[in-house]
Design a protein around this motif. Sequence first.
Motif, PDB file in Angstrom:
ATOM      1  N   TRP A  95       1.288  -1.411   0.174  1.00 24.68           N
ATOM      2  CA  TRP A  95       0.012  -0.039   0.258  1.00 24.68           C
ATOM      3  C   TRP A  95       1.019   1.048   0.220  1.00 24.68           C
ATOM      4  O   TRP A  95       2.002   0.646   0.137  1.00 24.68           O
ATOM      5  CB  TRP A  95      -0.511  -0.027   1.462  1.00 24.68           C
ATOM      6  CG  TRP A  95      -1.655   1.451   1.513  1.00 24.68           C
ATOM      7  CD1 TRP A  95      -3.219   1.051   0.717  1.00 24.68           C
ATOM      8  CD2 TRP A  95      -2.060   2.865   1.799  1.00 24.68           C
ATOM      9  NE1 TRP A  95      -3.645   2.947   0.959  1.00 24.68           N
ATOM     10  CE2 TRP A  95      -2.750   3.398   1.280  1.00 24.68           C
ATOM     11  CE3 TRP A  95      -0.692   2.975   2.643  1.00 24.68           C
ATOM     12  CZ2 TRP A  95      -2.628   4.752   2.183  1.00 24.68           C
ATOM     13  CZ3 TRP A  95      -0.418   4.113   3.199  1.00 24.68           C
ATOM     14  CH2 TRP A  95      -2.324   4.558   3.068  1.00 24.68           C
ATOM     15  N   SER A  96       0.628   2.653  -0.755  1.00 27.27           N
ATOM     16  CA  SER A  96       1.214   3.581  -0.776  1.00 27.27           C
ATOM     17  C   SER A  96       0.282   4.731  -0.117  1.00 27.27           C
ATOM     18  O   SER A  96      -0.784   4.998  -1.128  1.00 27.27           O
ATOM     19  CB  SER A  96       1.668   4.055  -2.181  1.00 27.27           C
ATOM     20  OG  SER A  96       2.464   5.036  -1.949  1.00 27.27           O
ATOM     21  N   GLY A  97       0.973   5.057   0.293  1.00 29.40           N
ATOM     22  CA  GLY A  97      -0.174   6.882   1.104  1.00 29.40           C
ATOM     23  C   GLY A  97       0.981   7.806   0.536  1.00 29.40           C
ATOM     24  O   GLY A  97       0.260   9.256   0.655  1.00 29.40           O
ATOM     25  N   LYS A  98       1.073   7.994  -0.830  1.00 30.62           N
ATOM     26  CA  LYS A  98       2.343   9.285  -1.112  1.00 30.62           C
ATOM     27  C   LYS A  98       1.097  10.155  -1.675  1.00 30.62           C
ATOM     28  O   LYS A  98       1.786  10.962  -1.989  1.00 30.62           O
ATOM     29  CB  LYS A  98       3.022   8.372  -2.617  1.00 30.62           C
ATOM     30  CG  LYS A  98       4.715   9.149  -2.680  1.00 30.62           C
ATOM     31  CD  LYS A  98       5.225   8.795  -3.298  1.00 30.62           C
ATOM     32  CE  LYS A  98       6.651  10.019  -3.840  1.00 30.62           C
ATOM     33  NZ  LYS A  98       7.588   8.846  -4.764  1.00 30.62           N
ATOM     34  N   GLU A  99       0.144   9.281  -2.299  1.00 32.31           N
ATOM     35  CA  GLU A  99      -0.293  10.543  -3.487  1.00 32.31           C
ATOM     36  C   GLU A  99      -1.488  10.644  -2.665  1.00 32.31           C
ATOM     37  O   GLU A  99      -1.862  12.280  -2.688  1.00 32.31           O
ATOM     38  CB  GLU A  99      -1.822   9.538  -4.267  1.00 32.31           C
ATOM     39  CG  GLU A  99      -0.809   8.978  -5.269  1.00 32.31           C
ATOM     40  CD  GLU A  99      -1.973   8.564  -6.581  1.00 32.31           C
ATOM     41  OE1 GLU A  99      -3.078   8.363  -6.175  1.00 32.31           O
ATOM     42  OE2 GLU A  99      -1.360   7.952  -7.398  1.00 32.31           O
ATOM     43  N   SER A 100      -1.677  10.617  -1.418  1.00 33.02           N
ATOM     44  CA  SER A 100      -2.322  12.000  -0.412  1.00 33.02           C
ATOM     45  C   SER A 100      -1.389  12.896   0.079  1.00 33.02           C
ATOM     46  O   SER A 100      -2.005  12.793   1.090  1.00 33.02           O
ATOM     47  CB  SER A 100      -3.699  11.301   0.137  1.00 33.02           C
ATOM     48  OG  SER A 100      -2.839  10.211   1.257  1.00 33.02           O
ATOM     49  N   ASN A 101      -0.802  12.605  -0.358  1.00 37.28           N
ATOM     50  CA  ASN A 101       1.152  13.523   0.849  1.00 37.28           C
ATOM     51  C   ASN A 101       1.135  12.438   1.882  1.00 37.28           C
ATOM     52  O   ASN A 101       0.718  13.893   3.237  1.00 37.28           O
ATOM     53  CB  ASN A 101       0.522  15.025   0.649  1.00 37.28           C
ATOM     54  CG  ASN A 101       2.153  15.864   1.218  1.00 37.28           C
ATOM     55  OD1 ASN A 101       2.927  15.271   1.353  1.00 37.28           O
ATOM     56  ND2 ASN A 101       1.486  16.733   1.613  1.00 37.28           N
ATOM     57  N   PHE A 102       0.885  10.906   2.023  1.00 34.93           N
ATOM     58  CA  PHE A 102       0.889  10.512   3.769  1.00 34.93           C
ATOM     59  C   PHE A 102       0.306  11.497   4.376  1.00 34.93           C
ATOM     60  O   PHE A 102       0.946  11.825   5.845  1.00 34.93           O
ATOM     61  CB  PHE A 102       2.341  10.758   3.451  1.00 34.93           C
ATOM     62  CG  PHE A 102       3.563   9.937   2.998  1.00 34.93           C
ATOM     63  CD1 PHE A 102       2.836   8.807   2.363  1.00 34.93           C
ATOM     64  CD2 PHE A 102       4.423  10.190   2.782  1.00 34.93           C
ATOM     65  CE1 PHE A 102       3.886   7.794   1.493  1.00 34.93           C
ATOM     66  CE2 PHE A 102       5.236   9.859   1.197  1.00 34.93           C
ATOM     67  CZ  PHE A 102       5.493   8.826   0.762  1.00 34.93           C
ATOM     68  N   ASN A 103      -0.322  11.015   4.682  1.00 34.40           N
ATOM     69  CA  ASN A 103      -1.810  11.876   5.429  1.00 34.40           C
ATOM     70  C   ASN A 103      -2.894  11.249   5.900  1.00 34.40           C
ATOM     71  O   ASN A 103      -3.595  11.165   6.620  1.00 34.40           O
ATOM     72  CB  ASN A 103      -2.614  13.071   5.173  1.00 34.40           C
ATOM     73  CG  ASN A 103      -4.124  13.384   3.825  1.00 34.40           C
ATOM     74  OD1 ASN A 103      -3.881  12.183   3.278  1.00 34.40           O
ATOM     75  ND2 ASN A 103      -4.219  13.928   3.806  1.00 34.40           N
ATOM     76  N   THR A 104      -3.025  10.184   5.256  1.00 36.35           N
ATOM     77  CA  THR A 104      -4.049   8.921   5.611  1.00 36.35           C
ATOM     78  C   THR A 104      -3.413   7.522   5.743  1.00 36.35           C
ATOM     79  O   THR A 104      -2.126   7.506   5.866  1.00 36.35           O
ATOM     80  CB  THR A 104      -4.855   8.606   4.504  1.00 36.35           C
ATOM     81  OG1 THR A 104      -5.928   8.199   5.484  1.00 36.35           O
ATOM     82  CG2 THR A 104      -4.539   8.479   3.407  1.00 36.35           C
ATOM     83  N   LEU A 105      -3.471   6.415   6.379  1.00 36.66           N
ATOM     84  CA  LEU A 105      -3.452   4.945   6.588  1.00 36.66           C
ATOM     85  C   LEU A 105      -4.128   4.129   6.003  1.00 36.66           C
ATOM     86  O   LEU A 105      -5.271   4.376   6.517  1.00 36.66           O
ATOM     87  CB  LEU A 105      -2.926   4.903   7.903  1.00 36.66           C
ATOM     88  CG  LEU A 105      -1.854   5.690   8.364  1.00 36.66           C
ATOM     89  CD1 LEU A 105      -1.591   5.423  10.340  1.00 36.66           C
ATOM     90  CD2 LEU A 105      -0.565   5.092   7.696  1.00 36.66           C
ATOM     91  N   PRO A 106      -3.454   3.216   6.121  1.00 36.56           N
ATOM     92  CA  PRO A 106      -4.918   2.151   5.487  1.00 36.56           C
ATOM     93  C   PRO A 106      -5.093   0.971   6.337  1.00 36.56           C
ATOM     94  O   PRO A 106      -4.750   1.163   7.196  1.00 36.56           O
ATOM     95  CB  PRO A 106      -3.222   0.444   4.602  1.00 36.56           C
ATOM     96  CG  PRO A 106      -2.208   1.125   5.326  1.00 36.56           C
ATOM     97  CD  PRO A 106      -2.300   2.266   5.352  1.00 36.56           C
ATOM     98  N   LYS A 107      -6.231   0.735   6.044  1.00 37.30           N
ATOM     99  CA  LYS A 107      -7.132  -0.275   6.778  1.00 37.30           C
ATOM    100  C   LYS A 107      -6.102  -2.160   6.205  1.00 37.30           C
ATOM    101  O   LYS A 107      -5.811  -1.748   4.667  1.00 37.30           O
ATOM    102  CB  LYS A 107      -8.317  -0.609   6.579  1.00 37.30           C
ATOM    103  CG  LYS A 107      -9.409   0.810   7.309  1.00 37.30           C
ATOM    104  CD  LYS A 107     -11.152   0.499   6.319  1.00 37.30           C
ATOM    105  CE  LYS A 107     -12.067   0.877   6.264  1.00 37.30           C
ATOM    106  NZ  LYS A 107     -11.467   2.289   4.838  1.00 37.30           N
ATOM    107  N   SER A 108      -6.900  -2.939   7.129  1.00 39.90           N
ATOM    108  CA  SER A 108      -6.217  -3.830   7.399  1.00 39.90           C
ATOM    109  C   SER A 108      -6.777  -5.013   5.094  1.00 39.90           C
ATOM    110  O   SER A 108      -6.279  -5.135   4.204  1.00 39.90           O
ATOM    111  CB  SER A 108      -5.895  -5.177   7.924  1.00 39.90           C
ATOM    112  OG  SER A 108      -5.431  -4.867   8.679  1.00 39.90           O
ATOM    113  N   THR A 109      -8.002  -4.359   4.787  1.00 39.23           N
ATOM    114  CA  THR A 109      -8.556  -4.946   3.527  1.00 39.23           C
ATOM    115  C   THR A 109      -8.019  -4.389   2.697  1.00 39.23           C
ATOM    116  O   THR A 109      -7.686  -4.427   0.918  1.00 39.23           O
ATOM    117  CB  THR A 109     -10.348  -4.655   3.697  1.00 39.23           C
ATOM    118  OG1 THR A 109      -9.886  -3.500   4.374  1.00 39.23           O
ATOM    119  CG2 THR A 109     -10.814  -5.568   5.091  1.00 39.23           C
TER     120      THR A 109
END
Length: 366
Positions: free
Chosen positions: A124-138
Amino acid sequence: MTTADRTYNFSAGPATIPLKVLQQIQQELLNFNGCGASIMEISHRSATFIDVLNSARSGIRQLLGIEDSHEVLFLQGGSRLQFSMIPMNLLRNSEDRASYIMSGTWSQKAYDEALGAGNIDLAWSGKESNFNTLPKSTDLVLPDDSAFLYYASNETIHGIQFHETPATNDIPLVCDASSDFLSRPIDMSRHGIVYACAQKNAGPSGVTIVIIRKDLLDRSSDELPGYLNFKTHVEQNSMFNTPPTFGIYVIDLICKWLINDMGGLSKIAEYNRDKANLIYDVIDQCSDMYLGHAECEHRSQMNIAFNLSNDDLTSRFIDEAAKQGLTSLKGHRSVGGIRASIYNAMPREGVLALRDFMKSFYTRNS
Ligand SMILES: Cc1ncc(COP(=O)(O)O)c(C=O)c1O
């Protein structure tokens, strides 16, 4: 110099150390435990130092409830060395693969470094949202044959923190806990490796704590250079080379402070949550001036990152805060803005002082 001359230091690391611990260091500096020398001046093989090493290790074990299934190591090279050492050890064969969650600068750097050590998949990568969020396990893309899933529990620069451990279907989790180590309990049974450089929550820079599940040690190839092989450090009791003795001593004192003065990790977690909420509440109440970086549900309780509407206001905020004894609030050079790091050792009074400053700065400038 008196304690009154000390500022409230919001540095992201090296960071503030509990005053009580500093005072104990000061008091013991010339003659540690009656041995006639400072802890820095005695052999790492002496019984006096080995007692300190064992005590630091049992403090970490006690705080995190670490069973016999895991080893606790004290290494050097910072967390950065672990970026390469972990894949070098855990990806033994050329077909082995590992998955990475890229949630901010630090896990991105770890991912980049791992690319040189084996087959690395991006879960998973949060780069597009400038790392302001995190993934759910799903949200995670996780091949069944991954040797491990890597994540950073707290991204120090972007101020985001996992509040739930990612689910992995038994794939060992590897966690960079550098900036929230010992700030809350960790479910060690879910983790293959948890590691942290000491200089945020656990002591001075120069020591990295690596907690590794024993069965994973079998993956380390004997071809690896001595220092880079986890097995070496287990066999040599973290003394393959001269260990950072002073740093290990401070870690021991900090563990004792956490156990005896702060009531352990569940208690310090509550304390940290309360401190963080004091600042996030101002960010929410004054949201036309303070722009929080993280999505609310992923806000870090260790590093609070926010922006002001322009650079001039940001500079004034930093300068005026410093004049009131609130220091090191400048955001990381890669993202700018403000970052308040409020690790375990930042007292509630320091956070209240920052909160009051933020409120008055808002009133004076809106
Ligand atoms: C989450 C995280 N990982 C890794 C590092 C790198 O640590 P070191 O400088 O000890 O290599 C840092 C440093 O700030 C960090 O915050």
